[in-house]
Design a protein around this motif. Structure first.
Motif, short mmCIF file in Angstrom:
data_model
loop_
_atom_site.label_atom_id
_atom_site.label_comp_id
_atom_site.label_asym_id
_atom_site.label_seq_id
_atom_site.Cartn_x
_atom_site.Cartn_y
_atom_site.Cartn_z
N UNK A 1 74.58 62.31 36.73
CA UNK A 1 74.85 60.98 37.12
C UNK A 1 76.35 60.86 37.80
N UNK A 2 76.70 59.92 38.45
CA UNK A 2 78.05 59.66 38.87
C UNK A 2 79.16 59.88 37.75
N UNK A 3 78.95 59.17 36.72
CA UNK A 3 79.96 58.97 35.60
C UNK A 3 80.04 60.70 34.84
N UNK A 4 79.09 61.25 34.78
CA UNK A 4 78.84 62.38 34.10
C UNK A 4 79.65 63.48 35.15
N UNK A 5 79.22 63.77 36.48
CA UNK A 5 79.61 64.20 37.38
C UNK A 5 81.20 64.44 37.62
N UNK A 6 81.72 63.19 37.70
CA UNK A 6 82.92 62.80 38.09
C UNK A 6 84.02 63.06 36.93
N UNK A 7 83.48 62.70 35.74
CA UNK A 7 84.09 63.03 34.44
C UNK A 7 84.31 64.51 34.19
N UNK A 8 83.31 65.24 34.56
CA UNK A 8 83.33 66.78 34.26
C UNK A 8 84.50 67.37 35.27
N UNK A 9 84.42 66.68 36.54
CA UNK A 9 85.12 67.17 37.56
C UNK A 9 86.86 66.69 37.16
N UNK A 10 87.14 65.60 36.71
CA UNK A 10 88.40 65.36 36.20
C UNK A 10 88.88 66.35 34.87
N UNK A 11 88.06 66.45 34.13
CA UNK A 11 88.45 67.39 32.96
C UNK A 11 88.68 68.85 33.66
N UNK A 12 87.78 69.22 34.20
CA UNK A 12 88.18 70.65 35.01
C UNK A 12 89.71 70.51 35.69
N UNK A 13 89.84 69.60 36.39
CA UNK A 13 91.22 69.53 36.88
C UNK A 13 92.31 69.51 36.10
N UNK A 14 92.13 68.78 34.91
CA UNK A 14 93.16 68.63 33.92
C UNK A 14 93.58 70.01 33.20
N UNK A 15 92.28 70.75 32.87
CA UNK A 15 92.32 71.85 32.21
C UNK A 15 93.08 72.79 33.14
N UNK A 16 92.58 72.72 34.39
CA UNK A 16 93.09 74.04 35.23
C UNK A 16 94.70 73.69 35.25
#
Length: 366
Positions: A187-202
């Motif tokens: 879903x959009x919420x799941x995908x975009x949420x994981x992408x934001x999480x990845x960007x913050x961790x990186x």
């Protein structure tokens, strides 16, 4: 014979006229020589006053200070004889003495302004500074400093900016990975949420490795974001460290917009009083800077506005640890030697100063 007697008077007249003309030029030349102390070695009359740190008497009774020491060096290099004449601290008296030809140059902390330029000629500035604000030192704990800094509007602005950049990086990774990588799919919420999480961790260089891009586009964005993230994090860390340290210095750092809302003090007939008067800011006036700073120490006023170099000197000498000077300055002030317009010595002094700019180390904040 008759012609001879007729020509003789004419020759005498011409000879007399030439002698008179020669005598006139000789007299004019001599008077011009006397009017220039540089040529006849008459001592240059140097007016100064008690105005630390620009001019004051040292422990040995000799004149010293920023302006005086520079003048001594210039005079030594140019072989100029001079003598110091102590005058009143009132700037108007100094100006009147210069215009009335009682002195030849004023060497002290005199700042250039439009009104003075109408009357006097100034040398190349030997120091560029400004008006500063003194306030009481109020040390606080590190924890208090951190909380104060975190609730600063500037802190919120920077955090929002970094969050926005993180969202952009995450969004582009999601665009490339959403259909080919299960970590960013669904879903959009799941995908975009994981992408934001990845960007913050990186960006924070934690790098859990639980979610990684697999496409060429996603990895390209990731590589760019890694470099950008390192720079952003370094800047953010250094900025927070400096900000917290500044908060620890004082609770009362004064900004320009606050001057009209506090009890601001300054010295009568000073550049500080003129500055406040032009901006219609009510000020508490004192006869001297020491009196104003003493009132600040005793909490009778909230801050003192005065020339930055004088504030630093007096506070360091007499109020160390009790008062501080803000890093922020108001209005640029160029300090220079004052002469009467048309003085020959001015050109010599300017030539010397321009040829020694690197040694003078002139800076706007000293």
């Amino acid at each position: 014979m008759l012609n001879h007697y007729k020509k003789t008077p004419l020759r005498k007249v011409l000879l007399t006229f030439l002698c008179f003309l020669f005598s006139f030029h000789l007299l004019f030349f001599c008077s011009a020589e006397v009017s220039h102390p540089i040529k006849t070695h008459i001592k240059i009359r140097v007016a100064t006053r008690n105005d630390p740190p620009f001019s004051f008497r040292g422990v040995d009774g000799e004149w010293t200070g920023i302006a005086v020491d520079l003048w001594k060096r210039i005079a030594a290099d140019l072989n100029l004889p001079y003598e110091f004449i102590e005058m009143s601290a009132d700037q108007q008296i100094l100006i009147r003495g210069l215009l009335d030809k009682k002195v030849d140059v004023v060497v002290t902390g005199m700042g250039i302004n439009i009104e003075l330029l109408k009357k006097l000629a100034f040398s190349y500035p030997f120091l560029t500074s400004g008006l500063g604000v003194a306030y009481r030192s109020s040390p606080i704990s590190s924890l208090q400093a951190v909380f104060r800094f975190m609730f600063n509007p500037e802190f919120a602005t920077v955090v929002c900016g970094m969050t926005f950049l993180t969202l952009i990086a995450g969004f582009f990774v999601w665009i490339f990975e959403r259909k080919k990588n299960p970590h960013f799919g669904g879903s959009f919420i799941h995908g975009i949420g994981n992408a934001f999480w990845w960007a913050a961790v990186t960006m924070t260089t934690i790098g859990y490795g639980d979610k990684v891009p697999k496409t060429v586009g996603g990895r390209t964005v990731a590589m760019i974001w890694m470099f950008v993230g390192v720079v952003l994090l370094s800047f953010f860390t250094a900025w927070i460290t400096a900000g917290v340290a500044l908060e620890k210095v004082s609770l009362d750092i004064v900004k320009l917009k606050d001057l009209s809302q506090i009890r601001i003090a300054t010295v009568k007939n000073s550049m500080g009083s003129s500055y406040l008067k032009k901006r219609q800011i009510r000020a508490i006036l004192f006869d001297s800077l020491n009196e104003a700073l003493e009132a600040l120490k005793e909490k009778k006023v909230d801050a003192v506005l005065s020339e930055l170099e004088q504030l630093r000197y007096v506070i360091q000498k007499e109020f160390g640890g009790e008062l501080e000077v803000s890093e922020k300055t108001f209005v640029r002030i160029d300090y220079a030697f004052a002469f009467r317009p048309g003085e020959e010595i001015l050109q010599l002094v300017d030539t010397w100063m321009i040829s020694h700019l690197n040694e003078l180390k002139i800076s706007e904040n000293h």
